[in-house]
Scaffold this motif. Sequence first.
Motif, PDB file in Angstrom:
ATOM      1  N   VAL A 113      -7.933   0.834 -12.260  1.00  0.00           N
ATOM      2  CA  VAL A 113      -8.043   1.512 -10.967  1.00  0.00           C
ATOM      3  C   VAL A 113      -6.771   1.309 -10.157  1.00  0.00           C
ATOM      4  CG1 VAL A 113      -9.319   1.629  -8.784  1.00  0.00           C
ATOM      5  CG2 VAL A 113     -10.545   1.251 -10.936  1.00  0.00           C
ATOM      6  N   VAL A 114      -6.305   0.056 -10.103  1.00  0.00           N
ATOM      7  CA  VAL A 114      -5.116  -0.270  -9.321  1.00  0.00           C
ATOM      8  C   VAL A 114      -3.864   0.343  -9.943  1.00  0.00           C
ATOM      9  CG1 VAL A 114      -3.621  -2.167  -8.616  1.00  0.00           C
ATOM     10  CG2 VAL A 114      -6.092  -2.370  -8.345  1.00  0.00           C
ATOM     11  N   GLU A 115      -3.726   0.184 -11.252  1.00  0.00           N
ATOM     12  CA  GLU A 115      -2.518   0.676 -11.915  1.00  0.00           C
ATOM     13  C   GLU A 115      -2.409   2.189 -11.857  1.00  0.00           C
ATOM     14  OE1 GLU A 115      -2.694  -0.951 -15.808  1.00  0.00           O
ATOM     15  OE2 GLU A 115      -2.320  -3.023 -15.150  1.00  0.00           O
ATOM     16  N   GLY A 116      -3.537   2.870 -11.890  1.00  0.00           N
ATOM     17  CA  GLY A 116      -3.505   4.331 -11.857  1.00  0.00           C
ATOM     18  C   GLY A 116      -3.371   4.914 -10.463  1.00  0.00           C
ATOM     19  N   ALA A 117      -3.554   4.079  -9.449  1.00  0.00           N
ATOM     20  CA  ALA A 117      -3.555   4.603  -8.073  1.00  0.00           C
ATOM     21  C   ALA A 117      -2.164   4.845  -7.530  1.00  0.00           C
ATOM     22  CB  ALA A 117      -4.309   3.632  -7.163  1.00  0.00           C
ATOM     23  N   VAL A 118      -1.220   3.975  -7.887  1.00  0.00           N
ATOM     24  CA  VAL A 118       0.120   4.030  -7.301  1.00  0.00           C
ATOM     25  C   VAL A 118       1.041   4.865  -8.190  1.00  0.00           C
ATOM     26  CG1 VAL A 118       2.100   2.706  -6.503  1.00  0.00           C
ATOM     27  CG2 VAL A 118      -0.211   1.784  -6.228  1.00  0.00           C
ATOM     28  N   ALA A 125       3.196  10.780  -0.472  1.00  0.00           N
ATOM     29  CA  ALA A 125       2.144  11.305   0.400  1.00  0.00           C
ATOM     30  C   ALA A 125       1.771  10.298   1.481  1.00  0.00           C
ATOM     31  CB  ALA A 125       0.911  11.675  -0.432  1.00  0.00           C
ATOM     32  N   ALA A 126       1.666   9.024   1.108  1.00  0.00           N
ATOM     33  CA  ALA A 126       1.333   7.996   2.089  1.00  0.00           C
ATOM     34  C   ALA A 126       2.453   7.834   3.105  1.00  0.00           C
ATOM     35  CB  ALA A 126       1.059   6.671   1.379  1.00  0.00           C
ATOM     36  N   TYR A 127       3.685   7.916   2.630  1.00  0.00           N
ATOM     37  CA  TYR A 127       4.837   7.808   3.541  1.00  0.00           C
ATOM     38  C   TYR A 127       4.853   8.973   4.523  1.00  0.00           C
ATOM     39  CZ  TYR A 127       9.711   7.521   5.077  1.00  0.00           C
ATOM     40  OH  TYR A 127      10.852   7.445   5.835  1.00  0.00           O
ATOM     41  N   ASP A 128       4.646  10.179   4.018  1.00  0.00           N
ATOM     42  CA  ASP A 128       4.642  11.360   4.889  1.00  0.00           C
ATOM     43  C   ASP A 128       3.520  11.282   5.916  1.00  0.00           C
ATOM     44  OD1 ASP A 128       6.777  12.353   3.471  1.00  0.00           O
ATOM     45  OD2 ASP A 128       5.584  13.686   2.208  1.00  0.00           O
ATOM     46  N   ALA A 129       2.343  10.820   5.486  1.00  0.00           N
ATOM     47  CA  ALA A 129       1.217  10.693   6.407  1.00  0.00           C
ATOM     48  C   ALA A 129       1.512   9.687   7.505  1.00  0.00           C
ATOM     49  CB  ALA A 129      -0.040  10.287   5.645  1.00  0.00           C
ATOM     50  N   ARG A 229      18.170   2.479  22.018  1.00  0.00           N
ATOM     51  CA  ARG A 229      18.501   3.446  20.973  1.00  0.00           C
ATOM     52  C   ARG A 229      17.217   3.933  20.311  1.00  0.00           C
ATOM     53  NH1 ARG A 229      21.038  -1.052  16.748  1.00  0.00           N
ATOM     54  NH2 ARG A 229      19.023  -1.907  16.056  1.00  0.00           N
ATOM     55  N   VAL A 230      17.326   5.059  19.633  1.00  0.00           N
ATOM     56  CA  VAL A 230      16.205   5.565  18.850  1.00  0.00           C
ATOM     57  C   VAL A 230      16.152   4.780  17.545  1.00  0.00           C
ATOM     58  CG1 VAL A 230      15.235   7.551  17.653  1.00  0.00           C
ATOM     59  CG2 VAL A 230      16.379   7.860  19.860  1.00  0.00           C
ATOM     60  N   ALA A 231      15.010   4.210  17.263  1.00  0.00           N
ATOM     61  CA  ALA A 231      14.867   3.400  16.050  1.00  0.00           C
ATOM     62  C   ALA A 231      14.769   4.303  14.834  1.00  0.00           C
ATOM     63  CB  ALA A 231      13.623   2.522  16.149  1.00  0.00           C
ATOM     64  N   ALA A 232      15.560   3.997  13.819  1.00  0.00           N
ATOM     65  CA  ALA A 232      15.502   4.772  12.577  1.00  0.00           C
ATOM     66  C   ALA A 232      14.217   4.433  11.824  1.00  0.00           C
ATOM     67  CB  ALA A 232      16.709   4.452  11.713  1.00  0.00           C
ATOM     68  N   ALA A 233      13.544   5.461  11.321  1.00  0.00           N
ATOM     69  CA  ALA A 233      12.337   5.221  10.535  1.00  0.00           C
ATOM     70  C   ALA A 233      12.708   4.502   9.244  1.00  0.00           C
ATOM     71  CB  ALA A 233      11.653   6.537  10.209  1.00  0.00           C
ATOM     72  N   PRO A 234      11.893   3.555   8.796  1.00  0.00           N
ATOM     73  CA  PRO A 234      12.189   2.875   7.530  1.00  0.00           C
ATOM     74  C   PRO A 234      12.144   3.875   6.374  1.00  0.00           C
ATOM     75  CG  PRO A 234       9.960   2.375   8.260  1.00  0.00           C
ATOM     76  CD  PRO A 234      10.614   3.109   9.384  1.00  0.00           C
ATOM     77  N   THR A 235      12.930   3.625   5.353  1.00  0.00           N
ATOM     78  CA  THR A 235      12.950   4.507   4.194  1.00  0.00           C
ATOM     79  C   THR A 235      11.729   4.263   3.317  1.00  0.00           C
ATOM     80  OG1 THR A 235      14.170   2.948   2.816  1.00  0.00           O
ATOM     81  CG2 THR A 235      15.473   4.434   4.216  1.00  0.00           C
ATOM     82  N   LEU A 236      11.496   5.188   2.406  1.00  0.00           N
ATOM     83  CA  LEU A 236      10.380   5.029   1.475  1.00  0.00           C
ATOM     84  C   LEU A 236      10.540   3.767   0.643  1.00  0.00           C
ATOM     85  CD1 LEU A 236       7.848   5.950   0.021  1.00  0.00           C
ATOM     86  CD2 LEU A 236       9.239   7.512  -1.350  1.00  0.00           C
ATOM     87  N   LEU A 243       3.132   0.293   1.334  1.00  0.00           N
ATOM     88  CA  LEU A 243       2.352   1.496   1.048  1.00  0.00           C
ATOM     89  C   LEU A 243       1.575   1.351  -0.250  1.00  0.00           C
ATOM     90  CD1 LEU A 243       4.933   4.254   2.039  1.00  0.00           C
ATOM     91  CD2 LEU A 243       2.911   3.545   3.329  1.00  0.00           C
ATOM     92  N   ALA A 244       2.200   0.728  -1.262  1.00  0.00           N
ATOM     93  CA  ALA A 244       1.510   0.522  -2.537  1.00  0.00           C
ATOM     94  C   ALA A 244       0.263  -0.331  -2.346  1.00  0.00           C
ATOM     95  CB  ALA A 244       2.453  -0.123  -3.549  1.00  0.00           C
ATOM     96  N   ALA A 245       0.377  -1.368  -1.520  1.00  0.00           N
ATOM     97  CA  ALA A 245      -0.778  -2.232  -1.259  1.00  0.00           C
ATOM     98  C   ALA A 245      -1.893  -1.452  -0.569  1.00  0.00           C
ATOM     99  CB  ALA A 245      -0.355  -3.430  -0.408  1.00  0.00           C
ATOM    100  N   GLU A 246      -1.536  -0.567   0.372  1.00  0.00           N
ATOM    101  CA  GLU A 246      -2.539   0.242   1.067  1.00  0.00           C
ATOM    102  C   GLU A 246      -3.219   1.212   0.104  1.00  0.00           C
ATOM    103  OE1 GLU A 246      -0.652   2.177   4.311  1.00  0.00           O
ATOM    104  OE2 GLU A 246      -0.311   0.327   5.450  1.00  0.00           O
ATOM    105  N   ILE A 247      -2.424   1.816  -0.763  1.00  0.00           N
ATOM    106  CA  ILE A 247      -2.978   2.757  -1.740  1.00  0.00           C
ATOM    107  C   ILE A 247      -3.926   2.041  -2.693  1.00  0.00           C
ATOM    108  CG2 ILE A 247      -2.384   4.243  -3.696  1.00  0.00           C
ATOM    109  CD1 ILE A 247       0.266   4.849  -2.208  1.00  0.00           C
ATOM    110  N   GLU A 248      -3.535   0.866  -3.135  1.00  0.00           N
ATOM    111  CA  GLU A 248      -4.388   0.091  -4.038  1.00  0.00           C
ATOM    112  C   GLU A 248      -5.705  -0.284  -3.367  1.00  0.00           C
ATOM    113  OE1 GLU A 248      -2.047  -3.206  -5.257  1.00  0.00           O
ATOM    114  OE2 GLU A 248      -0.747  -2.028  -6.576  1.00  0.00           O
ATOM    115  N   ARG A 249      -5.614  -0.741  -2.114  1.00  0.00           N
ATOM    116  CA  ARG A 249      -6.848  -1.116  -1.394  1.00  0.00           C
ATOM    117  C   ARG A 249      -7.773   0.080  -1.239  1.00  0.00           C
ATOM    118  NH1 ARG A 249      -3.344  -4.359   1.769  1.00  0.00           N
ATOM    119  NH2 ARG A 249      -3.163  -2.693   3.326  1.00  0.00           N
ATOM    120  N   ALA A 250      -7.205   1.237  -0.898  1.00  0.00           N
ATOM    121  CA  ALA A 250      -8.019   2.437  -0.715  1.00  0.00           C
ATOM    122  C   ALA A 250      -8.671   2.853  -2.030  1.00  0.00           C
ATOM    123  CB  ALA A 250      -7.162   3.572  -0.161  1.00  0.00           C
ATOM    124  N   ALA A 251      -7.906   2.744  -3.134  1.00  0.00           N
ATOM    125  CA  ALA A 251      -8.451   3.115  -4.440  1.00  0.00           C
ATOM    126  C   ALA A 251      -9.580   2.174  -4.848  1.00  0.00           C
ATOM    127  CB  ALA A 251      -7.340   3.099  -5.489  1.00  0.00           C
TER     128      ALA A 251
END
Length: 285
Positions: A113-118, A125-129, A229-236, A243-251
Amino acid sequence: MTKQSRFWMGIALAGAFATPFALPAMAQDASADTVVATVNGTDITLGHMIVLRETLPQQYQALPDDVLFKGILDQLIQQTALEQSVKELSKSDQLALDNNRRGYVSGVALQDVVEGAVSDQALQAAYDARFNGVAPAMEYNAAHILVASEELANSLKAELDGGADFSALAKANSTDKGSGANGGDLGWFGLGMMVKPFEEAVVAAEVGKVAGPVQSDFGWHLILVKESRVAAAPTLDEMRDELAAEIERAAVDSYLKDLTTAADIARPGEGLDPALLRDATLLDK
């Protein structure tokens, strides 16, 4: 690796270093089922050894193969002999084994489940959201002088308005010893990192002019916003692990919900007194 495992590995490796051991040539037909030792008729296989090696911390895995082979084999032989010496397990021990097996097999069930989720697509998609359509955040570079009373804060403010050096007053008067030693400098910080009254004053302040006094739970602040200053958004890539941890938890949550919804579950114990959890004497009955 548990404390018990470290104990056993230490004992076994001590013997491995003390006793010369020639590692035999690996048979071409060796497999996980290849028997490497027997203890009173109980087989220990090469597979048992391989699985144990994979659970060892890096400090042990880096040992020479001959030392590791003998250490692991000795450990498994000793443990097997000890296991056989126990004639009867207590109720507590039997239940602990049940729980340990249940926990281990549950982890196996969730691996796929975990390995297939990320995936790259799921991460994007998680980054864009998280960041698409979100207004850019601001960051502030500020310094402050923290004092215990409004009277003292007003007195220092008057000195600053008269041309006194902010850094010097912070070093001499601030009760915030961490920043005070650096002339009150707090460095760069974003919204949500400071207490609310302080943050609101920073946002409203004019760059280069001292604001305050402002009261917080820590005392009275005089605030000098040096830059914003305007803070730069963190990169993916910077967000990948989070994000991987969040995706795994949701899965996992989704999988468990579906699994338990489909299962035939009865809860006859829900009416028991929760205090029974503390009654270890029940294990003796």
